[in-house]
Scaffold this motif. Structure first.
Motif, PDB file in Angstrom:
ATOM      1  N   VAL A  39       0.783  -0.878  -0.006  1.00 22.27           N
ATOM      2  CA  VAL A  39       0.003  -0.109   0.057  1.00 22.27           C
ATOM      3  C   VAL A  39       0.840   1.440  -0.073  1.00 22.27           C
ATOM      4  CG1 VAL A  39      -1.708   1.247   1.440  1.00 22.27           C
ATOM      5  CG2 VAL A  39      -1.887  -1.230   1.188  1.00 22.27           C
ATOM      6  N   HIS A  40       0.551   2.389  -0.961  1.00 21.77           N
ATOM      7  CA  HIS A  40       1.202   3.364  -0.779  1.00 21.77           C
ATOM      8  C   HIS A  40       0.688   4.218   0.564  1.00 21.77           C
ATOM      9  CE1 HIS A  40       2.000   3.643  -5.377  1.00 21.77           C
ATOM     10  NE2 HIS A  40       2.102   2.387  -5.132  1.00 21.77           N
ATOM     11  N   THR A  41       2.110   5.018   1.090  1.00 15.70           N
ATOM     12  CA  THR A  41       2.179   5.613   2.296  1.00 15.70           C
ATOM     13  C   THR A  41       1.762   7.088   2.359  1.00 15.70           C
ATOM     14  OG1 THR A  41       4.430   5.635   2.335  1.00 15.70           O
ATOM     15  CG2 THR A  41       3.328   3.772   3.464  1.00 15.70           C
ATOM     16  N   SER A  42       1.933   7.558   1.122  1.00 20.90           N
ATOM     17  CA  SER A  42       2.073   9.073   0.920  1.00 20.90           C
ATOM     18  C   SER A  42       1.952   9.349  -0.655  1.00 20.90           C
ATOM     19  CB  SER A  42       3.075   9.869   1.442  1.00 20.90           C
ATOM     20  OG  SER A  42       4.533   9.444   0.872  1.00 20.90           O
ATOM     21  N   VAL A  43       1.716  10.712  -0.963  1.00 20.09           N
ATOM     22  CA  VAL A  43       1.780  11.161  -2.236  1.00 20.09           C
ATOM     23  C   VAL A  43       3.523  11.011  -2.781  1.00 20.09           C
ATOM     24  CG1 VAL A  43       1.622  13.393  -3.736  1.00 20.09           C
ATOM     25  CG2 VAL A  43      -0.153  12.697  -2.312  1.00 20.09           C
ATOM     26  N   GLU A  44       4.283  11.303  -1.678  1.00 15.60           N
ATOM     27  CA  GLU A  44       5.742  11.408  -2.002  1.00 15.60           C
ATOM     28  C   GLU A  44       6.120   9.931  -2.270  1.00 15.60           C
ATOM     29  OE1 GLU A  44       4.640  14.749   0.037  1.00 15.60           O
ATOM     30  OE2 GLU A  44       4.533  12.847   0.742  1.00 15.60           O
ATOM     31  N   ASN A  45       5.612   8.849  -1.687  1.00 15.73           N
ATOM     32  CA  ASN A  45       5.805   7.500  -1.954  1.00 15.73           C
ATOM     33  C   ASN A  45       5.187   7.190  -3.457  1.00 15.73           C
ATOM     34  OD1 ASN A  45       4.382   4.340  -0.902  1.00 15.73           O
ATOM     35  ND2 ASN A  45       6.443   4.815  -1.579  1.00 15.73           N
ATOM     36  N   SER A  46       4.152   7.530  -3.781  1.00 19.30           N
ATOM     37  CA  SER A  46       3.523   7.604  -5.140  1.00 19.30           C
ATOM     38  C   SER A  46       4.385   8.038  -6.002  1.00 19.30           C
ATOM     39  CB  SER A  46       2.075   7.823  -5.077  1.00 19.30           C
ATOM     40  OG  SER A  46       1.255   7.078  -4.491  1.00 19.30           O
ATOM     41  N   MET A  47       4.889   9.246  -5.654  1.00 21.66           N
ATOM     42  CA  MET A  47       6.011   9.845  -6.883  1.00 21.66           C
ATOM     43  C   MET A  47       7.277   8.801  -6.957  1.00 21.66           C
ATOM     44  SD  MET A  47       6.421  12.347  -8.827  1.00 21.66           S
ATOM     45  CE  MET A  47       5.588  13.842  -8.374  1.00 21.66           C
ATOM     46  N   GLU A  48       7.683   8.101  -6.047  1.00 25.12           N
ATOM     47  CA  GLU A  48       8.760   7.650  -6.206  1.00 25.12           C
ATOM     48  C   GLU A  48       8.539   6.132  -6.976  1.00 25.12           C
ATOM     49  OE1 GLU A  48       9.831   6.311  -2.195  1.00 25.12           O
ATOM     50  OE2 GLU A  48      10.309   8.273  -1.530  1.00 25.12           O
ATOM     51  N   ILE A  49       7.279   5.622  -6.760  1.00 24.02           N
ATOM     52  CA  ILE A  49       6.739   4.522  -7.627  1.00 24.02           C
ATOM     53  C   ILE A  49       6.511   4.881  -9.080  1.00 24.02           C
ATOM     54  CG2 ILE A  49       4.974   2.925  -8.007  1.00 24.02           C
ATOM     55  CD1 ILE A  49       6.505   2.528  -5.206  1.00 24.02           C
ATOM     56  N   ILE A  50       6.207   6.297  -9.194  1.00 22.90           N
ATOM     57  CA  ILE A  50       6.071   6.699 -10.682  1.00 22.90           C
ATOM     58  C   ILE A  50       7.411   6.738 -11.197  1.00 22.90           C
ATOM     59  CG2 ILE A  50       5.666   8.757 -11.918  1.00 22.90           C
ATOM     60  CD1 ILE A  50       3.054   9.129 -10.379  1.00 22.90           C
ATOM     61  N   HIS A  51       8.491   7.302 -10.517  1.00 28.09           N
ATOM     62  CA  HIS A  51       9.923   7.445 -11.061  1.00 28.09           C
ATOM     63  C   HIS A  51      10.527   5.912 -10.974  1.00 28.09           C
ATOM     64  CE1 HIS A  51      10.065  11.704 -11.365  1.00 28.09           C
ATOM     65  NE2 HIS A  51       9.065  11.634 -10.663  1.00 28.09           N
ATOM     66  N   GLY A  52      10.064   4.860 -10.312  1.00 23.00           N
ATOM     67  CA  GLY A  52      10.460   3.551 -10.281  1.00 23.00           C
ATOM     68  C   GLY A  52       9.867   2.502 -11.266  1.00 23.00           C
ATOM     69  N   PRO A  53       9.076   1.729 -10.469  1.00 23.86           N
ATOM     70  CA  PRO A  53       8.168   0.540 -11.202  1.00 23.86           C
ATOM     71  C   PRO A  53       7.481   1.136 -12.293  1.00 23.86           C
ATOM     72  CG  PRO A  53       8.489   0.102  -8.976  1.00 23.86           C
ATOM     73  CD  PRO A  53       8.927   1.387  -9.225  1.00 23.86           C
ATOM     74  N   LEU A  54       6.735   2.224 -12.146  1.00 22.16           N
ATOM     75  CA  LEU A  54       5.729   2.861 -13.111  1.00 22.16           C
ATOM     76  C   LEU A  54       6.193   3.745 -14.246  1.00 22.16           C
ATOM     77  CD1 LEU A  54       2.343   3.503 -10.897  1.00 22.16           C
ATOM     78  CD2 LEU A  54       3.001   1.394 -11.981  1.00 22.16           C
ATOM     79  N   GLY A  55       7.611   3.767 -14.036  1.00 24.33           N
ATOM     80  CA  GLY A  55       8.281   4.691 -15.019  1.00 24.33           C
ATOM     81  C   GLY A  55       9.128   3.669 -15.920  1.00 24.33           C
ATOM     82  N   GLN A  56       8.972   2.404 -15.812  1.00 29.84           N
ATOM     83  CA  GLN A  56       9.457   1.485 -16.542  1.00 29.84           C
ATOM     84  C   GLN A  56       9.043   1.348 -18.050  1.00 29.84           C
ATOM     85  OE1 GLN A  56      12.510  -0.315 -15.798  1.00 29.84           O
ATOM     86  NE2 GLN A  56      12.179   1.199 -14.016  1.00 29.84           N
ATOM     87  N   PRO A  57       9.664   1.137 -18.996  1.00 34.09           N
ATOM     88  CA  PRO A  57       9.313   0.901 -20.606  1.00 34.09           C
ATOM     89  C   PRO A  57       7.975  -0.063 -20.531  1.00 34.09           C
ATOM     90  CG  PRO A  57      11.448   0.727 -20.445  1.00 34.09           C
ATOM     91  CD  PRO A  57      11.079   0.806 -19.254  1.00 34.09           C
ATOM     92  N   GLU A  58       7.060   0.195 -21.254  1.00 31.15           N
ATOM     93  CA  GLU A  58       5.752  -0.587 -21.689  1.00 31.15           C
ATOM     94  C   GLU A  58       4.805  -0.955 -20.205  1.00 31.15           C
ATOM     95  OE1 GLU A  58       4.941  -1.308 -24.689  1.00 31.15           O
ATOM     96  OE2 GLU A  58       6.996  -0.711 -25.323  1.00 31.15           O
ATOM     97  N   THR A  59       4.860   0.156 -19.410  1.00 28.42           N
ATOM     98  CA  THR A  59       3.988   0.390 -18.472  1.00 28.42           C
ATOM     99  C   THR A  59       3.122   1.599 -18.358  1.00 28.42           C
ATOM    100  OG1 THR A  59       5.950  -0.552 -16.913  1.00 28.42           O
ATOM    101  CG2 THR A  59       4.224   0.682 -15.609  1.00 28.42           C
TER     102      THR A  59
END
Length: 183
Positions: A39-59
């Motif tokens: 579960v995401h813990t904050s908007v900042e955590n969601s931003m980290e996920i956007i720049h990490g796993p959700l920022g991968q090619p074909e996502t």
């Protein structure tokens, strides 16, 4: 990475401005653990996920055309270790399909709609030979999506969940030939 469109969805890369709405959906304890992530813990955590796993090619973000807001995610990535790749000839491409949808949108057919677009992408644009997909054994909604997309059950293996516990995970495959027959 180009945008993809379906009847109701625009599939596009995640953007920094999506972090607040991603947090709204991904902080729901019914969503992440079903899809295999914490579960995401904050908007900042969601931003980290956007720049990490959700920022991968074909996502891609699933943007509901009706509202212009992301309501989930879909992507193609290398198959997970708990669902071992098939023994195919050298050079045969294998990817895994992953997806999640915000709880208010469950039961509306958005995951199969996005999944079909990603399967077209995998087989037609990326030259895939087979696509894998998996779900936690308790996630019957995901099983139904996988079945609607035409995948065939392959095996059940234990995988480590977001809490570090071992849980049964059901693995499926969709070879290109099967996908072409179903189109």
């Amino acid at each position: 990475m180009e945008n993809l469109e379906t009847a109701r969805l625009l599939l596009r890369p995640w953007q920094d401005g999506d972090a607040p709405v991603l947090y709204r959906w991904a902080s729901d304890p019914e969503v992440g653990p079903r899809a295999g992530w914490p579960v995401h813990t904050s908007v900042e955590n969601s931003m980290e996920i956007i720049h990490g796993p959700l920022g991968q090619p074909e996502t891609y973000a699933l943007v509901y055309k009706q509202t212009g807001e992301p309501v989930g995610s879909v992507g193609l990535f290398p198959p997970e270790d708990y669902c071992p790749p098939l023994d195919l000839p050298a050079g045969a491409a294998q990817l895994e399909l992953g997806y999640w949808v915000a709880r208010p949108c469950w039961g509306q057919g958005l995951a199969p709609e996005a999944g079909r677009a990603m399967l077209r992408r995998a087989f037609e644009d990326l030259g895939c030979t087979v696509v894998h997909c998996s779900h936690a054994d308790f996630n019957s909604q995901s099983r139904r999506v996988i079945e609607k997309l035409g995948f065939t059950y392959r095996l059940t293996r234990n995988a480590v969940d977001v809490d570090g516990n071992s849980r049964p995970t059901c693995c499926y495959v969709l070879p290109r030939e099967d996908w072409e027959r179903q189109r």
